[in-house]
Design an enzyme around this catalytic site. Structure first.
Site, mmCIF file in Angstrom:
data_model
loop_
_atom_site.group_PDB
_atom_site.id
_atom_site.type_symbol
_atom_site.label_atom_id
_atom_site.label_comp_id
_atom_site.label_asym_id
_atom_site.label_seq_id
_atom_site.Cartn_x
_atom_site.Cartn_y
_atom_site.Cartn_z
ATOM 1 C CD GLU A 58 -1.504 -2.242 1.505
ATOM 2 O OE1 GLU A 58 -2.303 -3.327 1.488
ATOM 3 O OE2 GLU A 58 -0.387 -2.534 2.127
ATOM 4 N NE ARG A 265 4.440 -8.295 1.088
ATOM 5 C CZ ARG A 265 4.505 -7.266 0.131
ATOM 6 N NH1 ARG A 265 5.091 -7.192 -0.873
ATOM 7 N NH2 ARG A 265 3.264 -6.760 0.353
ATOM 8 N N GLY A 306 13.129 -1.714 0.833
ATOM 9 C CA GLY A 306 12.766 -0.651 -0.234
ATOM 10 C C GLY A 306 13.703 -0.605 -1.326
ATOM 11 C CD GLU A 307 18.554 -2.155 -1.753
ATOM 12 O OE1 GLU A 307 19.731 -1.309 -2.133
ATOM 13 O OE2 GLU A 307 18.986 -3.042 -1.065
#
Length: 418
Positions: A58, A265, A306-307
């Site tokens: 999200e 994840r 974040g990659e």
């Protein structure tokens, strides 16, 4: 509309709150996490735009919209809440000027305390989160609530339908839903949302805007590995890593220099997955430890946050996980937008509409079980033209469906006019 369903919900949640708090302990960020879960936050000196994004997916979807709102309203403070620690990390990395809090547990006193302190001009809830007390607190304090990129899978719809009186009461207090598809819109309406307040805008996930230097970063990283076939297993869940490692072992028989980028994840699983790779006997490196990828490295554990876009851009082929086990899949549009060939498993309920568009266009390959994966990988490595056809077909789907970002931005702006 009767308030009794919400009273019953609040009473039951209060009774179960010790269990809920125990479940949320793993999402602890710092010594203030428990206070934030109770709605204790700091007031803002500026007028607030509040956005709630449940977790990583999200946040990534919301980023373009929230950045545009920040640019258009520099006099306002963006506050973003998440349910998870991984989501919080994404907020801090991608929306550095935003203030972040963990969402309070949905008890009336927590929600009232949170909204009373925050005093947002607008509440933007992304995708599916329906928290009755939080929405009711907004209604009481005259804060308009907009559900952006509204998504309601068939599975979620069936679950919500079992408590329809409670959900209908909550939805009646939402000012507007910007649904990503007609099917999602109809499910919200069947749960009790007023049809006249519904807007079908499409999904802002199609409006993904990769950083301008992303491909340069990917090329630089790839050059350190040398010329070798690379595939990614992205956003894996428990029960998937083992079969995917087995598939890689089979691939290595034909392509001994192949490299697997394994991306779990959830950060809570990083160490466990590292232990599993080691136990399986693979030569591997961990990105979080800045360990280099050598010629003999078989698995690169991408245990950072974040990659994901960088890893997709670096890989030759993408397997999007969460689809070998009944999770419902993950975002197929990220590799599509980056022109990386896509393979998935059979469980795609969370992205059924996107998967169908890609399927119809010939931009997606699907397997029923992990044992089929080595053959699919070998086909694409041996026939790069097939991969190019897949990527072009998927990219055309992305291009054809862009535009939801502008529509949802315009809708949000209607609540921010002076």
């Amino acid at each position: 509309m009767s308030a009794w369903p919400r009273y019953l919900y609040s009473g039951l949640l209060a009774l179960l709150s010790p269990l809920a708090k125990k479940r949320l302990e793993r999402e602890k960020l710092n010594e203030f996490s428990e206070r934030q879960r109770a709605g204790h936050i700091s007031p803002s000196k500026k007028e607030v735009i509040w956005a709630h994004c449940a977790s990583v997916g999200e946040v990534l979807a919301a980023e373009p919209l929230l950045k545009q709102l920040q640019d258009r309203h520099p006099d306002k403070q963006l506050v973003v809440t998440t349910m998870t620690a991984t989501g919080a990390a994404q907020v801090k990395q991608r929306l550095s000027e935003a203030r972040h809090y963990l969402l309070p547990l949905d008890l009336p006193w927590n929600s009232d305390r949170f909204i009373h302190t925050l005093k947002p001009r607008l509440a933007l809830i992304f995708e599916t989160e329906i928290w009755p007390n939080l929405i009711h607190s907004c209604k009481k304090m005259q804060v308009p609530v907009m559900i952006a990129n509204g998504r309601l899978s068939e599975k979620a719809f069936k679950s919500y339908r079992k408590i329809r009186p409670l959900v209908a009461a909550a939805l009646s207090e939402v000012e507007l839903i910007a649904a990503k598809s007609d099917a999602d819109a109809q499910r919200f309406i069947q749960l009790g949302f007023p049809a006249e307040r519904m807007q079908v805008t499409g999904s802002i996930k199609y409006d993904l805007q990769p950083p301008e230097d992303l491909q340069d970063q990917a090329d630089a990283l790839r050059n350190t590995w040398g010329p070798r076939p690379v595939w990614i297993a992205a956003s894996t869940h428990e029960g998937e890593d083992g079969p995917l490692l087995d598939a890689h072992r089979k691939l290595l028989e034909t392509w001994p220099e192949a490299l697997l980028l394994l991306v779990p994840r959830h950060l809570q699983r990083f160490d466990a997955v590292a232990g599993q790779i080691k136990a399986e006997g693979f030569s591997f490196s961990r990105r979080s430890l800045e360990q280099p990828v050598h010629r003999q490295t078989q698995v690169y554990l991408c245990d950072t946050l974040g990659e994901m876009l960088l890893f997709y851009a670096t890989a030759d082929i993408a397997f999007v996980a969460g689809s070998l086990v009944p999770i419902g899949g993950h975002n197929l549009l990220e590799p599509a937008a980056l022109k990386t060939p896509i393979i998935t498993g059979p469980h795609l309920k969370n992205f059924a509409d996107i998967a169908e568009l890609l399927r119809q266009a010939g931009g997606l390959r699907e397997i029923q079980e992990a044992s089929e994966l080595p053959d699919q990988l070998m086909q694409l490595f041996e026939n790069p033209v097939q991969g190019q056809q897949l990527t072009q077909a998927a990219f055309e789907v992305v291009k054809a469906n862009r535009g939801a970002l502008a529509k949802q931005l315009q809708l949000a702006e209607t609540f921010l006019k002076d």
